[in-house]
Design a protein around this motif. Sequence first.
Motif, PDB file in Angstrom:
ATOM      1  N   GLY A 122       0.897  -1.133  -0.128  1.00  0.00           N
ATOM      2  CA  GLY A 122       0.242   0.669   0.371  1.00  0.00           C
ATOM      3  C   GLY A 122       0.668   1.018   0.102  1.00  0.00           C
ATOM      4  N   LEU A 123       0.141   2.105  -0.366  1.00  0.00           N
ATOM      5  CA  LEU A 123       1.107   3.383  -0.392  1.00  0.00           C
ATOM      6  C   LEU A 123       0.913   4.725   0.950  1.00  0.00           C
ATOM      7  CD1 LEU A 123       0.218   4.451  -4.367  1.00  0.00           C
ATOM      8  CD2 LEU A 123       2.439   3.200  -3.388  1.00  0.00           C
ATOM      9  N   GLY A 124      -0.172   4.008   1.075  1.00  0.00           N
ATOM     10  CA  GLY A 124      -0.613   5.363   2.620  1.00  0.00           C
ATOM     11  C   GLY A 124      -0.422   6.565   2.675  1.00  0.00           C
ATOM     12  N   ASP A 125       0.387   7.607   4.463  1.00  0.00           N
ATOM     13  CA  ASP A 125       0.463   8.576   4.188  1.00  0.00           C
ATOM     14  C   ASP A 125       1.650   8.792   3.202  1.00  0.00           C
ATOM     15  OD1 ASP A 125       0.823  11.146   4.754  1.00  0.00           O
ATOM     16  OD2 ASP A 125       1.299  10.747   7.097  1.00  0.00           O
ATOM     17  N   TRP A 126       1.499   8.873   1.608  1.00  0.00           N
ATOM     18  CA  TRP A 126       2.633   8.576   0.801  1.00  0.00           C
ATOM     19  C   TRP A 126       3.766   9.856   1.446  1.00  0.00           C
ATOM     20  CZ3 TRP A 126       5.028   6.193  -2.344  1.00  0.00           C
ATOM     21  CH2 TRP A 126       5.431   6.350  -3.161  1.00  0.00           C
ATOM     22  N   LEU A 127       3.741  10.958   1.538  1.00  0.00           N
ATOM     23  CA  LEU A 127       4.405  11.941   2.567  1.00  0.00           C
ATOM     24  C   LEU A 127       5.409  12.429   3.974  1.00  0.00           C
ATOM     25  CD1 LEU A 127       4.560  14.646  -0.413  1.00  0.00           C
ATOM     26  CD2 LEU A 127       6.282  12.269  -0.621  1.00  0.00           C
ATOM     27  N   GLY A 128       4.512  11.162   4.622  1.00  0.00           N
ATOM     28  CA  GLY A 128       4.774  10.882   5.893  1.00  0.00           C
ATOM     29  C   GLY A 128       6.466  10.950   6.025  1.00  0.00           C
ATOM     30  N   MET A 129       6.631  11.360   7.702  1.00  0.00           N
ATOM     31  CA  MET A 129       8.347  11.510   7.940  1.00  0.00           C
ATOM     32  C   MET A 129       8.694  10.140   8.595  1.00  0.00           C
ATOM     33  SD  MET A 129       9.249  13.796   5.966  1.00  0.00           S
ATOM     34  CE  MET A 129      11.626  13.810   6.592  1.00  0.00           C
ATOM     35  N   ARG A 130       7.219   9.263   8.904  1.00  0.00           N
ATOM     36  CA  ARG A 130       7.728   8.301  10.006  1.00  0.00           C
ATOM     37  C   ARG A 130       6.956   7.217   8.957  1.00  0.00           C
ATOM     38  NH1 ARG A 130       6.582   8.331  15.612  1.00  0.00           N
ATOM     39  NH2 ARG A 130       7.130  10.285  16.180  1.00  0.00           N
ATOM     40  N   PRO A 131       7.426   6.502   9.493  1.00  0.00           N
ATOM     41  CA  PRO A 131       6.988   4.772   9.086  1.00  0.00           C
ATOM     42  C   PRO A 131       5.741   4.897   8.713  1.00  0.00           C
ATOM     43  CG  PRO A 131       8.283   4.632  10.739  1.00  0.00           C
ATOM     44  CD  PRO A 131       7.942   6.014  11.362  1.00  0.00           C
ATOM     45  N   ARG A 132       4.812   4.206   8.209  1.00  0.00           N
ATOM     46  CA  ARG A 132       3.303   4.794   7.718  1.00  0.00           C
ATOM     47  C   ARG A 132       2.470   3.173   7.874  1.00  0.00           C
ATOM     48  NH1 ARG A 132       4.579   4.652   0.951  1.00  0.00           N
ATOM     49  NH2 ARG A 132       5.978   3.530   1.149  1.00  0.00           N
ATOM     50  N   ASP A 133       1.561   3.400   8.730  1.00  0.00           N
ATOM     51  CA  ASP A 133       1.304   2.392   8.494  1.00  0.00           C
ATOM     52  C   ASP A 133      -0.575   2.495   7.490  1.00  0.00           C
ATOM     53  OD1 ASP A 133      -0.669   0.991   9.448  1.00  0.00           O
ATOM     54  OD2 ASP A 133      -2.043   2.152  11.454  1.00  0.00           O
ATOM     55  N   THR A 134       0.190   1.476   6.666  1.00  0.00           N
ATOM     56  CA  THR A 134      -0.904   1.217   5.605  1.00  0.00           C
ATOM     57  C   THR A 134      -2.756   0.372   6.341  1.00  0.00           C
ATOM     58  OG1 THR A 134       0.801  -0.303   4.822  1.00  0.00           O
ATOM     59  CG2 THR A 134       1.420   1.362   3.995  1.00  0.00           C
ATOM     60  N   TYR A 135      -2.421  -0.236   6.738  1.00  0.00           N
ATOM     61  CA  TYR A 135      -3.605  -0.714   6.926  1.00  0.00           C
ATOM     62  C   TYR A 135      -4.884   0.782   7.717  1.00  0.00           C
ATOM     63  CZ  TYR A 135      -7.036  -3.406   9.558  1.00  0.00           C
ATOM     64  OH  TYR A 135      -8.833  -4.062   9.509  1.00  0.00           O
ATOM     65  N   ILE A 136      -4.090   1.282   8.033  1.00  0.00           N
ATOM     66  CA  ILE A 136      -5.804   2.370   8.907  1.00  0.00           C
ATOM     67  C   ILE A 136      -5.490   2.390   7.384  1.00  0.00           C
ATOM     68  CG2 ILE A 136      -4.221   4.372   9.114  1.00  0.00           C
ATOM     69  CD1 ILE A 136      -6.060   4.433  11.127  1.00  0.00           C
ATOM     70  N   THR A 137      -4.465   3.094   6.382  1.00  0.00           N
ATOM     71  CA  THR A 137      -5.497   3.627   5.010  1.00  0.00           C
ATOM     72  C   THR A 137      -5.936   3.769   4.389  1.00  0.00           C
ATOM     73  OG1 THR A 137      -3.019   3.595   4.379  1.00  0.00           O
ATOM     74  CG2 THR A 137      -3.164   6.012   5.462  1.00  0.00           C
ATOM     75  N   HIS A 138      -5.566   2.349   3.971  1.00  0.00           N
ATOM     76  CA  HIS A 138      -6.559   0.816   2.835  1.00  0.00           C
ATOM     77  C   HIS A 138      -7.924   0.958   3.704  1.00  0.00           C
ATOM     78  CE1 HIS A 138      -4.904  -0.970   0.449  1.00  0.00           C
ATOM     79  NE2 HIS A 138      -3.294  -1.055   1.023  1.00  0.00           N
ATOM     80  N   SER A 139      -8.283   0.143   5.425  1.00  0.00           N
ATOM     81  CA  SER A 139      -9.627   0.257   5.403  1.00  0.00           C
ATOM     82  C   SER A 139      -9.773   1.956   6.377  1.00  0.00           C
ATOM     83  CB  SER A 139      -9.399   0.351   6.686  1.00  0.00           C
ATOM     84  OG  SER A 139      -8.514  -1.328   7.093  1.00  0.00           O
ATOM     85  N   GLY A 140      -9.760   2.936   5.926  1.00  0.00           N
ATOM     86  CA  GLY A 140     -10.158   4.090   6.719  1.00  0.00           C
ATOM     87  C   GLY A 140     -10.435   4.661   5.511  1.00  0.00           C
ATOM     88  N   PHE A 141     -10.299   4.393   3.665  1.00  0.00           N
ATOM     89  CA  PHE A 141     -10.724   4.753   2.880  1.00  0.00           C
ATOM     90  C   PHE A 141     -11.762   4.327   2.107  1.00  0.00           C
ATOM     91  CE2 PHE A 141      -7.968   8.100   3.636  1.00  0.00           C
ATOM     92  CZ  PHE A 141      -8.050   9.027   2.284  1.00  0.00           C
ATOM     93  N   TYR A 142     -11.933   2.818   2.544  1.00  0.00           N
ATOM     94  CA  TYR A 142     -12.656   2.127   2.254  1.00  0.00           C
ATOM     95  C   TYR A 142     -14.022   2.434   2.775  1.00  0.00           C
ATOM     96  CZ  TYR A 142     -15.242  -2.405   2.532  1.00  0.00           C
ATOM     97  OH  TYR A 142     -16.702  -3.450   2.112  1.00  0.00           O
ATOM     98  N   MET A 143     -13.650   3.092   4.404  1.00  0.00           N
ATOM     99  CA  MET A 143     -14.603   3.388   5.333  1.00  0.00           C
ATOM    100  C   MET A 143     -15.409   4.752   4.966  1.00  0.00           C
ATOM    101  SD  MET A 143     -14.718   5.366   8.797  1.00  0.00           S
ATOM    102  CE  MET A 143     -14.271   6.467   8.358  1.00  0.00           C
ATOM    103  N   ALA A 144     -14.662   5.707   3.752  1.00  0.00           N
ATOM    104  CA  ALA A 144     -14.619   6.720   3.278  1.00  0.00           C
ATOM    105  C   ALA A 144     -15.524   6.254   1.939  1.00  0.00           C
ATOM    106  CB  ALA A 144     -13.354   8.132   2.907  1.00  0.00           C
ATOM    107  N   ALA A 145     -15.101   5.617   0.970  1.00  0.00           N
ATOM    108  CA  ALA A 145     -15.762   5.112   0.399  1.00  0.00           C
ATOM    109  C   ALA A 145     -17.641   5.225   0.226  1.00  0.00           C
ATOM    110  CB  ALA A 145     -15.229   4.394  -0.684  1.00  0.00           C
ATOM    111  N   ALA A 146     -17.713   4.720   1.752  1.00  0.00           N
ATOM    112  CA  ALA A 146     -19.245   4.631   1.720  1.00  0.00           C
ATOM    113  C   ALA A 146     -19.740   5.133   2.431  1.00  0.00           C
ATOM    114  CB  ALA A 146     -19.389   2.913   2.861  1.00  0.00           C
ATOM    115  N   ARG A 147     -19.011   5.967   3.681  1.00  0.00           N
ATOM    116  CA  ARG A 147     -19.713   7.162   3.632  1.00  0.00           C
ATOM    117  C   ARG A 147     -19.837   8.086   2.593  1.00  0.00           C
ATOM    118  NH1 ARG A 147     -15.710   9.465   8.719  1.00  0.00           N
ATOM    119  NH2 ARG A 147     -16.355   7.956  10.340  1.00  0.00           N
TER     120      ARG A 147
END
Length: 563
Positions: free
Chosen positions: A400-425
């Motif tokens: 996954g690409l996640g928080d693409w330009l974040g300076m920290r390591p990326r948590d790609t699970y929450i971005t995958h799942s969070g934007f699945y949720m966003a599509a439903a909303r």
Amino acid sequence: MNIDAWVKPASYRTEVTKAERKQEMAIRSSALHKNKTKYYPRRKQVASPLGQLVPPEIPPILPMERIAPDEIHDLGSGRWLLDFGRAFSGMLHFDEGLPQPITPHNNTYPRAHGFRKEFDNDSFITIVYGESLELTTGDINRVLVAGLGLHDGGPRHKSKPEGFTDYKPCFPDDHDKILTQKDIYVVPKNSEVTELYSKARQSHFTTHSFRFAEICCTSEPPTNVHALMYRTAMQEWGTFDSSSVLINGGYELVKNSMRSNLLSVQSDCPHREKLPYGGDLIANSPSAMHMFDMSAFYKKTIRDWMDAQWDNGAYTETSVWQNLNDYAGIGKGAGETVWATAPPVLTVRHMQHYGDLDLLVRSLVKHLKWLQFLEANFEQGMLEKGYDKLLNNYFGQKSGLGDWLGMRPRDTYITHSGFYMAAARCLAYISHKVGIEALGPEQKGMAKAKWLQDRIAYLYLRNGKDDFDFPRGKTRHSPGPEMGLFARIVPGEKRCAVFENWFKREGSIWPGDEEKRFMDELSAEDTQFLFDRGELKKAKRKGNLLTMTWSMWEGFHEGIFSM
């Protein structure tokens, strides 16, 4: 003209058959991917949908500003450096043509200004474009491939090791002649050289991104040379001003970046890549709609995505499918979940900004197909990508690409799942606005969004620390708490605790970064003052070296993607 004739245009028909189109894609594939390479195995190629043929919906790309150089420097050997004071997309324009070319001493051209051997007998003038200077030599520091960090091996940088770029896309054998931002004006050896150069005005092939331009090789710089800044000619209306020169400068920096990336599509960078990625639109479309009249532009962008949607409902990661980063999605043609959810998110933002109900009606079925695709494929796709259901074996940053330009390591699970949720909303919002009955897509979208919200909250509060991190996380990854708070995934009774703990996160020091420079400038008195206030702390992982707490470090580094 009968405008009603274009309300539901006929599908575009082409004389090219599907078999011919597939053959063309296969030929392109074989050109990009060498046989028997372990990096990019050949796959079955398919053509993206052709969409519909409609009249232009957005203003044309025009030269929007004429910019004179602030300074012109003589770099020697017939090379002239023009500094325009800021970067933009466009090219040079010569009001009085180009001067006559000269041949450098020993026929040795400065770096990036040579030309192919088969044209040795022709005369030519080269113009190299760039955004920064190589500080040890004073000429252009040429970034050759956007996003990949490839450099030409100049005085301060090392080239990639030999063989590193073999058989990889975007790495042709000759970087200097192919990937450098360059215009070349060539006159065949038997032509009337004087007349042709004096008639040259500007390149008509492409735009470049630059603040600096080098012209070589001429005995004098062109007379009355300017730069033309190009973009789609929508109205620019948003403004901002404050008492802070720094904040005002940051605002102008953002607006200038937006101007440079609005040429029919909203691109990620204006030099070489120029691609309409969904992640960029997710992050900065609110800013764009403040600064410009994006009503027609974004409607066209959404329709581009709908045209490119696959038959199974999958959206791509770019508004025109280009077979890029599909590996980061959940499979079956879907782009990375954040990137591919740009169409419904952008549709909602467009409605909130411009009140265009017609776009909602036209896009509802397409966005519903995307949600149905996610419902059918998301769980299995995530398992295949290595995400177990309870995240017991998840340590952050998988596919996954996640928080693409974040300076920290990326948590790609929450971005995958969070934007699945966003599509439903988004589907629920659109359905409500167009008046779909309660038992239809609106209720479906709300139910799915609530289920996803509850699942994410359960997983990210399992450790009992109220830091909204995945179960085995160590408060180092992003954007768990940021996205959880902004998107209201965090339950109401936990929001204050998560927010407070977010400020307690430890920062980190990278050699040469802005935080380290700031720390180096602090006096002993100021250091002690900040330490006593809790804004500096000792990092155990770094031998008790003083570092900023998360709240201060955030101000220096993090442009939170989800916010």
